[in-house]
Design a protein around this motif. Structure first.
Motif, PDB file in Angstrom:
ATOM      1  N   GLU A  23       9.835   8.085   9.927  1.00  0.00           N
ATOM      2  CA  GLU A  23       9.338   7.109  10.887  1.00  0.00           C
ATOM      3  C   GLU A  23       9.349   5.714  10.279  1.00  0.00           C
ATOM      4  OE1 GLU A  23       5.450   8.206  12.139  1.00  0.00           O
ATOM      5  OE2 GLU A  23       6.062  10.103  13.052  1.00  0.00           O
ATOM      6  N   ASN A  24       9.603   4.719  11.119  1.00  0.00           N
ATOM      7  CA  ASN A  24       9.565   3.328  10.673  1.00  0.00           C
ATOM      8  C   ASN A  24       9.006   2.452  11.791  1.00  0.00           C
ATOM      9  OD1 ASN A  24      11.782   0.607  10.528  1.00  0.00           O
ATOM     10  ND2 ASN A  24      10.136   0.901   9.068  1.00  0.00           N
ATOM     11  N   SER A  25       8.199   1.465  11.411  1.00  0.00           N
ATOM     12  CA  SER A  25       7.679   0.496  12.373  1.00  0.00           C
ATOM     13  C   SER A  25       7.545  -0.851  11.679  1.00  0.00           C
ATOM     14  CB  SER A  25       6.321   0.940  12.923  1.00  0.00           C
ATOM     15  OG  SER A  25       5.350   0.968  11.899  1.00  0.00           O
ATOM     16  N   ASN A  60       6.071  -0.465   8.006  1.00  0.00           N
ATOM     17  CA  ASN A  60       5.572   0.814   7.505  1.00  0.00           C
ATOM     18  C   ASN A  60       6.690   1.847   7.531  1.00  0.00           C
ATOM     19  OD1 ASN A  60       4.334   3.667   8.549  1.00  0.00           O
ATOM     20  ND2 ASN A  60       3.066   2.762   6.944  1.00  0.00           N
ATOM     21  N   PHE A  61       6.816   2.603   6.429  1.00  0.00           N
ATOM     22  CA  PHE A  61       7.754   3.721   6.351  1.00  0.00           C
ATOM     23  C   PHE A  61       6.963   4.991   6.086  1.00  0.00           C
ATOM     24  CE2 PHE A  61      10.249   0.053   5.124  1.00  0.00           C
ATOM     25  CZ  PHE A  61      11.432   0.225   5.834  1.00  0.00           C
ATOM     26  N   LYS A  62       7.282   6.060   6.827  1.00  0.00           N
ATOM     27  CA  LYS A  62       6.616   7.337   6.628  1.00  0.00           C
ATOM     28  C   LYS A  62       7.657   8.451   6.639  1.00  0.00           C
ATOM     29  CE  LYS A  62       2.634  10.068   8.142  1.00  0.00           C
ATOM     30  NZ  LYS A  62       1.493  10.125   9.087  1.00  0.00           N
ATOM     31  N   PHE A  63       7.586   9.308   5.624  1.00  0.00           N
ATOM     32  CA  PHE A  63       8.537  10.416   5.498  1.00  0.00           C
ATOM     33  C   PHE A  63       7.762  11.688   5.191  1.00  0.00           C
ATOM     34  CE2 PHE A  63      11.061  13.087   2.543  1.00  0.00           C
ATOM     35  CZ  PHE A  63      12.073  13.465   3.413  1.00  0.00           C
ATOM     36  N   ILE A  64       8.013  12.764   5.960  1.00  0.00           N
ATOM     37  CA  ILE A  64       7.372  14.063   5.751  1.00  0.00           C
ATOM     38  C   ILE A  64       8.449  15.134   5.696  1.00  0.00           C
ATOM     39  CG2 ILE A  64       5.773  15.783   6.670  1.00  0.00           C
ATOM     40  CD1 ILE A  64       4.281  13.563   8.080  1.00  0.00           C
ATOM     41  N   GLU A  65       8.378  15.965   4.647  1.00  0.00           N
ATOM     42  CA  GLU A  65       9.328  17.069   4.495  1.00  0.00           C
ATOM     43  C   GLU A  65       8.572  18.314   4.059  1.00  0.00           C
ATOM     44  OE1 GLU A  65      13.753  17.454   2.738  1.00  0.00           O
ATOM     45  OE2 GLU A  65      12.224  16.991   1.243  1.00  0.00           O
ATOM     46  N   GLU A  66       8.802  19.435   4.759  1.00  0.00           N
ATOM     47  CA  GLU A  66       8.189  20.722   4.438  1.00  0.00           C
ATOM     48  C   GLU A  66       9.284  21.745   4.185  1.00  0.00           C
ATOM     49  OE1 GLU A  66       4.137  20.536   7.155  1.00  0.00           O
ATOM     50  OE2 GLU A  66       6.011  21.216   8.069  1.00  0.00           O
ATOM     51  N   ASN A  67       9.096  22.550   3.129  1.00  0.00           N
ATOM     52  CA  ASN A  67      10.074  23.580   2.791  1.00  0.00           C
ATOM     53  C   ASN A  67       9.353  24.840   2.356  1.00  0.00           C
ATOM     54  OD1 ASN A  67      12.682  21.993   2.906  1.00  0.00           O
ATOM     55  ND2 ASN A  67      11.582  20.769   1.399  1.00  0.00           N
ATOM     56  N   GLY A  68      10.112  25.951   2.276  1.00  0.00           N
ATOM     57  CA  GLY A  68       9.559  27.204   1.776  1.00  0.00           C
ATOM     58  C   GLY A  68       8.435  27.723   2.650  1.00  0.00           C
ATOM     59  N   GLU A  69       7.369  28.239   2.001  1.00  0.00           N
ATOM     60  CA  GLU A  69       6.252  28.814   2.733  1.00  0.00           C
ATOM     61  C   GLU A  69       5.408  27.760   3.430  1.00  0.00           C
ATOM     62  OE1 GLU A  69       4.208  31.108  -0.200  1.00  0.00           O
ATOM     63  OE2 GLU A  69       5.393  32.915   0.189  1.00  0.00           O
ATOM     64  N   ASN A  92       0.859  -1.178   0.000  1.00  0.00           N
ATOM     65  CA  ASN A  92       0.000   0.000   0.000  1.00  0.00           C
ATOM     66  C   ASN A  92       0.893   1.225   0.000  1.00  0.00           C
ATOM     67  OD1 ASN A  92      -1.552   2.273   1.454  1.00  0.00           O
ATOM     68  ND2 ASN A  92      -3.156   0.826   0.917  1.00  0.00           N
ATOM     69  N   PHE A  93       0.730   2.072  -1.040  1.00  0.00           N
ATOM     70  CA  PHE A  93       1.631   3.218  -1.212  1.00  0.00           C
ATOM     71  C   PHE A  93       0.826   4.496  -1.348  1.00  0.00           C
ATOM     72  CE2 PHE A  93       3.747   6.180  -4.149  1.00  0.00           C
ATOM     73  CZ  PHE A  93       4.931   6.408  -3.469  1.00  0.00           C
ATOM     74  N   ASN A  94       1.160   5.525  -0.534  1.00  0.00           N
ATOM     75  CA  ASN A  94       0.534   6.836  -0.609  1.00  0.00           C
ATOM     76  C   ASN A  94       1.615   7.906  -0.698  1.00  0.00           C
ATOM     77  OD1 ASN A  94      -2.185   5.885  -0.223  1.00  0.00           O
ATOM     78  ND2 ASN A  94      -1.711   5.636   1.944  1.00  0.00           N
ATOM     79  N   TYR A  95       1.414   8.861  -1.614  1.00  0.00           N
ATOM     80  CA  TYR A  95       2.375   9.949  -1.775  1.00  0.00           C
ATOM     81  C   TYR A  95       1.621  11.249  -2.005  1.00  0.00           C
ATOM     82  CZ  TYR A  95       6.020  12.865  -3.921  1.00  0.00           C
ATOM     83  OH  TYR A  95       6.892  13.898  -4.218  1.00  0.00           O
TER      84      TYR A  95
END
Length: 454
Positions: A370-372, A353-362, A322-325
């Protein structure tokens, strides 16, 4: 909690908490729902929930937010004609140092909504009203009553297949404030409006095992009235909410100016009976306007002449993956201001499960990984592992490793927990815990160091 020794004050304290939810069905005639609800969340020191996280029994009454304690009294009434709720709220922000500024009181509040006419010129008219008296930061007071009248023209499908609808909303805002930057100290009465016209062209291509759906979408909206200054607010826009009339989630204002929102949805869906929930989906959307609107939240980027390109990809075609982007690309199409990956792999008894969140700019400034994983040895034995890393400051926040043995009436386990961050009484720790839960009686945990000492 008896005998706790704070690493900051070096004092032993007897600490406690109380979390309470109480529902009472008052069973009033002519109402589908008539209910009284009470709740309270109280702790004796600011870091209590973080320090004793492992020792507090999981329940519906346990707070979801470790930093904010909430207490509430509420009445709910629902029937075929209207929905109504009213009550009192109080919040305590445990992260605020100044004692008087950590409390917020909403005394009282109410929400009411009803449908006035379900068949008015091929559409429906609905009315909603909200009001509250909000005191925070010791002496900052806001009081308002907001009335909304909305008209929704039912979908009109042309011979060429275009699906069209129109939404019109009128808002009446009555407000007064004290020591507030947005609300004046004298009573204010405002009338606001917004108009929205939507059109889409749903297309379908049928194959032997799949249906393919392609839907171009367009939304035109116009607000002739003013907008309060929400430029500093944090608002997240994505393909799921960008076509909503109130996509910024504002209660006392409408998004200012004129804008066009373009979108494209694609979905590949399985027709096989035992794979009915298997699909692959892509959504893209962006907003353009004739001039920049400075009062729209900067983090949303839809106040620019050309907003970010927002997109999402979901892949659920394979039973084991299951993949969400979700992403947001600046209008130069070179700079990613938001990335979120969420992927789950399942292989026999192993799930990760692998989860990655990155925020940049405004849109922000963060980077979290995160990994579990879970491995089931058999129906009674399993092992779980979780970790989280803050890539902006190059810090692994915690490791959690748990082995559990489960039966119908008992769970026994061994937990290894290591944290690396500090917060007042909460210091970096490393614990090995033995736990046993007897359903539905109680849970008991003991630290390995205490057990060895005994």
């Amino acid at each position: 909690v008896k005998g706790y020794k704070s690493p900051t004050t070096k004092e032993k304290n007897n600490l406690s908490h109380i979390f309470l939810n109480y529902d009472l069905d008052i069973d009033l005639d002519n109402f589908k729902v008539s209910q009284l609800f009470f709740s309270t969340e109280q702790v004796t020191n600011d870091t209590y929930l973080k320090v004793f996280d492992n020792h507090i029994t999981n329940s519906e009454a346990r707070p979801e937010n470790f930093n904010v304690m909430k207490s509430e009294a509420k009445l709910l009434l629902n029937n075929d004609s209207f929905n109504f709720d009213a009550g009192f709220l109080s919040y305590e922000d445990l992260g605020v140092d100044k004692e008087s500024d950590r409390y917020q009181y909403v005394l009282p509040y109410y929400n009411f909504d009803t449908v006035l006419d379900e068949n008015y010129f091929d559409g429906s008219i609905s009315l909603s009203s909200t009001g509250n008296n909000n005191l925070k930061n010791t002496n900052n007071l806001r009081s308002n009553i907001i009335n909304n009248l909305s008209y929704n023209y039912e979908n009109y499908i042309t011979q060429s297949g275009l699906n069209n609808n129109v939404n019109i909303m009128l808002k009446n805002v009555n407000s007064i404030g004290k020591n507030d930057s947005d609300y004046k100290s004298s009573p204010q009465v405002e009338f606001l409006s917004i108009f929205e016209a939507n059109t889409s062209l749903p297309l379908i291509k049928k194959q032997e095992n799949y249906n393919n759906y392609l839907t171009p979408k367009l939304s035109l909206r116009f607000n002739p009235s003013d907008m309060k200054n929400y430029s500093g607010s944090s608002k997240r826009i994505n393909p799921s909410n960008i076509f909503s009339l109130n996509r910024l989630g504002l209660s006392d204002s409408f998004e200012s100016g004129r804008s066009l929102t373009f979108g494209l949805d694609y979905k590949k869906e399985s027709k096989v009976s035992d794979e009915i929930n298997r699909y692959f989906e892509i959504k893209l959307a962006t907003t353009v306007r004739d001039k920049e609107e400075e009062f729209i939240p900067l983090s949303s980027t839809i106040g620019r002449k050309n907003s970010n390109l927002f997109g999402s990809v979901k892949n659920n075609l394979h039973e084991n993956i299951n993949f969400n982007y979700n992403f947001a690309v600046d209008n130069d199409l070179n700079t990613f201001e938001y990335n979120e990956f969420d992927t789950t792999f399942l292989f026999k008894s192993f799930e990760t499960n692998f989860k990655f969140i990155e925020e940049n700019g405004e849109m922000g400034d963060s980077s979290i990984l995160e990994n579990s994983f879970t491995y089931n040895f058999d129906e009674n034995n399993q092992i779980n592992f979780k970790t989280r890393r803050n890539r902006k400051i190059n810090l692994t926040e915690y490791y959690d490793l748990v082995y559990e043995y489960n039966t119908d009436c008992m769970t026994a386990g061994i937990k290894y927990k290591k944290t690396y961050y500090s917060d007042r009484d909460l210091k970096p720790t490393e614990n090995l815990l033995f736990t046993i839960t007897l359903f539905p009686l109680s849970t008991h945990e003991i630290n390995a160091d205490d057990l060895l000492n005994e």
